[in-house]
Design an enzyme around this catalytic site. Structure first.
Site, mmCIF file in Angstrom:
data_model
loop_
_atom_site.group_PDB
_atom_site.id
_atom_site.type_symbol
_atom_site.label_atom_id
_atom_site.label_comp_id
_atom_site.label_asym_id
_atom_site.label_seq_id
_atom_site.Cartn_x
_atom_site.Cartn_y
_atom_site.Cartn_z
ATOM 1 C CB CYS A 248 18.135 28.981 -7.215
ATOM 2 S SG CYS A 248 18.009 29.329 -8.988
ATOM 3 C CE LYS B 236 14.772 26.859 -5.369
ATOM 4 N NZ LYS B 236 15.049 26.580 -6.788
ATOM 5 C CD GLU C 21 18.991 25.513 -7.745
ATOM 6 O OE1 GLU C 21 17.893 25.346 -7.189
ATOM 7 O OE2 GLU C 21 19.185 26.377 -8.629
#
Length: 277
Positions: free
Chosen positions: A162, A123, A52
């Protein structure tokens, strides 16, 4: 509900895992990524996975100051290197916000071995936890966007990032879209119990989805590192420490099919996953 996957086109798919230390210097970060591409090409990898925020990172938080458009220097470099080496790449980056929003977008881009940009995942779950507030700097991706899945060497890779790892619905939605390998670029924040959570959740996502998990973390200040590759039966085949390193592993497609035959939990499901507004 998930359907039975087709046999892989090749016995294995080779993945280079790049646990990089990323700074706020975008030019230096591109050089580090180019080095990782060289390693991937030398080992004849099919795909390189970067963490990321691979384009630029600040452990205090990442926002619009680190954003680059999809035709900016970072993604352009990824496409050039993929085209030159034949190695596909999945990489975390930061994009400008849409519609005049001053915040940025945390994204993972997918580039195939021809250099084509084949997908972008924005995300969904922002890290508003453990004293952090990503939503101050970032705008979440749409919950109803199509899952990002792509074929690499006959295996279907699905992308999350994540904090998404803490939400099993995100992984299951990818599996429903055909994913056999879950790829998790991360800059997993360090702290009490955090490394344990990272490892445990990666293994859980593998077991419950009978999918391989490639969880690639950043190394360096404020983050955990400890990238790992987990087989569909939960066995950890590769695990790193906190230091920057680049390793290459083979994912066995035939073994994945055997695990799904022995443990048909996906076929035995009684619930589906749907986005919540």
């Amino acid at each position: 509900m998930s359907t039975a996957p087709q046999p892989p086109q090749r016995p294995s798919v080779r993945v280079t895992v790049a646990q990089l230390q990323v700074s706020d210097d975008h030019t230096a970060n591109r050089q580090v990524v180019e080095d990782a591409f060289r390693t991937a090409a030398r080992t004849r990898a099919d795909v390189l996975v970067l963490p990321e925020y691979a384009s630029g990172f600040d452990p205090r938080g990442v926002g619009a100051e680190h954003a680059e458009p999809l035709d900016g220097p970072f993604v352009t470099m990824l496409r050039d290197r993929a085209r030159a080496t034949g190695v596909a790449v999945l990489a975390g980056t930061t994009l400008p916000g849409d519609g005049g929003d001053a915040r940025a977008v945390n994204a993972v881009v997918a580039v195939d071995g021809t250099g084509a940009l084949v997908g972008v995942y924005r995300k969904v779950h922002l890290y508003d936890a453990f004293g952090h507030k990503e939503s101050d700097r970032l705008v979440p991706g749409p919950v109803d966007a199509p899952p990002l899945v792509l074929d690499i060497g006959g295996l279907t890779f699905g992308v999350l990032t994540c904090y998404d790892l803490r939400f099993p619905e995100s992984a299951r939605r990818l599996v429903d879209a055909g994913a056999q390998v879950l790829v998790v670029p991360a800059a997993w924040a360090s702290g009490e119990l955090k490394a344990m959570h990272w490892r445990t959740l990666a293994i859980a996502r593998a077991i419950e989805n009978t999918a391989a998990v490639v969880a690639v973390g950043q190394a360096g200040k404020g983050v955990t590192g400890r990238s790992l590759v987990v087989a569909p039966d939960g066995v950890v085949g590769l695990e790193m420490d906190e230091q920057p390193q680049v390793r290459t592993v083979d994912l066995d497609g035939a073994a994945l099919l055997r695990v799904r035959e022995q443990n048909p939990s996906l076929a035995n499901r009684r619930y589906t996953v749907v986005p919540v507004a």
